[in-house]
Motif scaffolding. Structure first.
Motif, PDB file in Angstrom:
ATOM      1  N   THR A  10     -21.861   0.637 -44.434  1.00 52.94           N
ATOM      2  CA  THR A  10     -22.438  -0.129 -45.486  1.00 52.94           C
ATOM      3  C   THR A  10     -24.043  -0.403 -45.396  1.00 52.94           C
ATOM      4  N   MET A  11     -24.585  -0.943 -46.283  1.00 51.68           N
ATOM      5  CA  MET A  11     -25.827  -1.360 -46.020  1.00 51.68           C
ATOM      6  C   MET A  11     -26.174  -2.553 -45.061  1.00 51.68           C
ATOM      7  N   ASP A  12     -27.124  -2.588 -44.332  1.00 55.44           N
ATOM      8  CA  ASP A  12     -27.345  -3.722 -43.358  1.00 55.44           C
ATOM      9  C   ASP A  12     -26.553  -3.617 -42.228  1.00 55.44           C
ATOM     10  N   GLY A  14     -26.947  -1.499 -39.463  1.00 56.74           N
ATOM     11  CA  GLY A  14     -27.540  -0.906 -38.252  1.00 56.74           C
ATOM     12  C   GLY A  14     -28.038   0.356 -38.194  1.00 56.74           C
ATOM     13  N   LYS A  15     -27.855   1.186 -39.169  1.00 56.92           N
ATOM     14  CA  LYS A  15     -27.974   2.518 -38.944  1.00 56.92           C
ATOM     15  C   LYS A  15     -29.499   2.969 -38.754  1.00 56.92           C
ATOM     16  N   SER A  16     -30.420   2.317 -39.279  1.00 52.61           N
ATOM     17  CA  SER A  16     -31.682   2.835 -39.005  1.00 52.61           C
ATOM     18  C   SER A  16     -31.999   2.211 -37.517  1.00 52.61           C
ATOM     19  N   SER A  49     -36.309  -0.708 -39.751  1.00 58.00           N
ATOM     20  CA  SER A  49     -34.884  -1.550 -39.360  1.00 58.00           C
ATOM     21  C   SER A  49     -35.438  -2.727 -39.578  1.00 58.00           C
ATOM     22  N   ARG A  50     -34.205  -3.603 -39.934  1.00 59.81           N
ATOM     23  CA  ARG A  50     -34.234  -4.867 -40.252  1.00 59.81           C
ATOM     24  C   ARG A  50     -34.809  -5.835 -39.086  1.00 59.81           C
ATOM     25  N   VAL A 142     -21.302  -2.138 -34.723  1.00 55.84           N
ATOM     26  CA  VAL A 142     -21.637  -3.700 -35.372  1.00 55.84           C
ATOM     27  C   VAL A 142     -21.354  -3.651 -36.715  1.00 55.84           C
TER      28      VAL A 142
HETATM   29  N1  LIG Z   1     -32.889 -11.627 -37.006  1.00 53.48           N
HETATM   30  C1  LIG Z   1     -31.855 -10.716 -36.497  1.00 53.48           C
HETATM   31  N2  LIG Z   1     -31.552 -10.646 -35.264  1.00 53.48           N
HETATM   32  C2  LIG Z   1     -30.281 -10.027 -34.681  1.00 53.48           C
HETATM   33  N3  LIG Z   1     -30.076  -9.063 -35.445  1.00 53.48           N
HETATM   34  C3  LIG Z   1     -30.594  -8.798 -36.678  1.00 53.48           C
HETATM   35  C4  LIG Z   1     -31.486  -9.681 -37.249  1.00 53.48           C
HETATM   36  N4  LIG Z   1     -31.682  -9.098 -38.479  1.00 53.48           N
HETATM   37  C5  LIG Z   1     -31.239  -8.124 -38.535  1.00 53.48           C
HETATM   38  N5  LIG Z   1     -30.327  -7.933 -37.611  1.00 53.48           N
HETATM   39  C6  LIG Z   1     -29.382  -6.869 -37.212  1.00 53.48           C
HETATM   40  O1  LIG Z   1     -29.754  -5.563 -37.890  1.00 53.48           O
HETATM   41  C7  LIG Z   1     -28.968  -5.014 -38.695  1.00 53.48           C
HETATM   42  C8  LIG Z   1     -29.563  -4.107 -39.745  1.00 53.48           C
HETATM   43  O2  LIG Z   1     -30.131  -2.953 -39.126  1.00 53.48           O
HETATM   44  P1  LIG Z   1     -30.811  -2.191 -40.145  1.00 53.48           P
HETATM   45  O3  LIG Z   1     -30.951  -0.885 -39.114  1.00 53.48           O
HETATM   46  O4  LIG Z   1     -31.890  -2.518 -40.818  1.00 53.48           O
HETATM   47  O5  LIG Z   1     -29.373  -1.625 -41.161  1.00 53.48           O
HETATM   48  P2  LIG Z   1     -29.283  -0.376 -41.972  1.00 53.48           P
HETATM   49  O6  LIG Z   1     -30.190   0.662 -41.827  1.00 53.48           O
HETATM   50  O7  LIG Z   1     -27.722  -0.079 -41.792  1.00 53.48           O
HETATM   51  O8  LIG Z   1     -29.294  -0.819 -43.360  1.00 53.48           O
HETATM   52  C9  LIG Z   1     -27.999  -6.205 -38.930  1.00 53.48           C
HETATM   53  O9  LIG Z   1     -26.540  -5.800 -39.305  1.00 53.48           O
HETATM   54  C10 LIG Z   1     -27.987  -7.114 -37.795  1.00 53.48           C
HETATM   55  O10 LIG Z   1     -27.093  -6.671 -36.697  1.00 53.48           O
END
Ligand SMILES: Nc1ncnc2c1ncn2[C@@H]1O[C@H](COP(=O)(O)OP(=O)(O)O)[C@@H](O)[C@H]1O
Ligand SMILES: Cc1cn([C@H]2C[C@H](O)[C@@H](COP(=O)(O)O)O2)c(=O)[nH]c1=O
Length: 216
Positions: A10-12, A14-16, A49-50, A142
């Motif tokens: 899904t979104m969010d 950890g893919k990126s 990445s977030r 995750v």
């Molecule tokens: N402040 C934070 N502290 C720890 N982990 C975080 C934080 N913010 C985001 N994350 C982690 O980052 C993940 C999102 O990563 P991201 O690579 O941006 O996702 P995607 O590319 O799948 O949308 C979240 O599921 C979480 O595990």
């Protein structure tokens, strides 16, 4: 044997982050990667990445031939040992075929990252083709969670805070946006089917209609 691997979720989830980690670990060993992306939230030619990491990437624009890009790079003396593609759901099916050709004809691993389904639970064309062609499909370890605590498996879109099931397939956006913006929320299938987002579940819980009746 080189592989076409589809890391989906899904979104969010950890893919990126994983895409950037794979790139980092390989570059630490002297390997050189070509990193493609399309329509990242951070802007053109970026993977973000977030967790706060952002890396330059090649924008895989609509109609761009990714196989030809690699062949030209190599024929000009450039080096490429592997390929990473983020937001792979946005690629056209023909671009996924080009990724498979990079694996088979140029002997390179290709790691593609993307969401499988859109806010209507329909496959993105790029993801569909990846499912058809990938050597391996990997789910992120995750897991993202629905507000109820169950594993999130679906992506919801909200407009003005309300979940919608109609609209354009592609609208670049993020989770946790202010209610007045177009936003996204990850949900389990049960709550996606019932169109029950965290906000609407919360509102329902506070409504007098669903408060327990005091029998006294
Ligand atoms: N402040 C934070 N502290 C720890 N982990 C975080 C934080 N913010 C985001 N994350 C982690 O980052 C993940 C999102 O990563 P991201 O690579 O941006 O996702 P995607 O590319 O799948 O949308 C979240 O599921 C979480 O595990
Ligand atoms: C569900 C859904 C998502 N999108 C967009 C929103 C984001 O810009 C990306 C997903 O990015 P992430 O790194 O995986 O969070 O896709 C969309 O355009 N349409 C949809 O239905």
């Amino acid at each position: 044997m080189p592989e076409l691997v589809f890391f989906s979720g899904t979104m969010d989830c950890g893919k990126s982050t994983l895409a950037l980690q794979i790139g980092h670990n390989r570059s630490a060993r002297g390997l050189q990667g070509v990193i493609f992306t399309r329509d990242d939230r951070a802007g053109e030619g970026k993977i973000s990445s977030r967790l706060g990491l952002v890396t330059e990437a090649v924008e895989a624009a609509e109609g761009m031939d990714l196989y030809a890009y690699l062949v030209e790079l190599l024929s000009k003396g450039g080096k490429a040992d592997y390929v990473i593609v983020d937001e792979a759901q946005f690629l056209g099916p023909e671009q996924i075929d080009q990724l498979a050709r990079i694996v088979d004809d140029l002997d390179m691993d290709v790691f593609a990252f993307g969401i499988t389904t859109d806010f209507r639970t329909k496959l993105f064309p790029g993801s569909q083709r990846l499912i058809e062609l990938a050597d391996r499909i990997e789910q992120l370890q995750v897991e993202a969670l629905c507000w109820c605590g169950a594993r999130a498996t679906h992506n919801a879109r909200t407009v003005g805070g309300v979940m919608v099931v109609e609209g354009a397939q592609v609208v670049v956006g993020d989770v946790n946006r202010p209610a007045e913006e177009i936003g996204y929320e990850v949900l389990c299938r049960r709550h996606h089917r019932r169109r029950l987002t965290s906000a609407s579940a919360h509102a329902g819980a506070l409504s007098p209609d669903v408060l327990p009746v005091n029998s006294a």
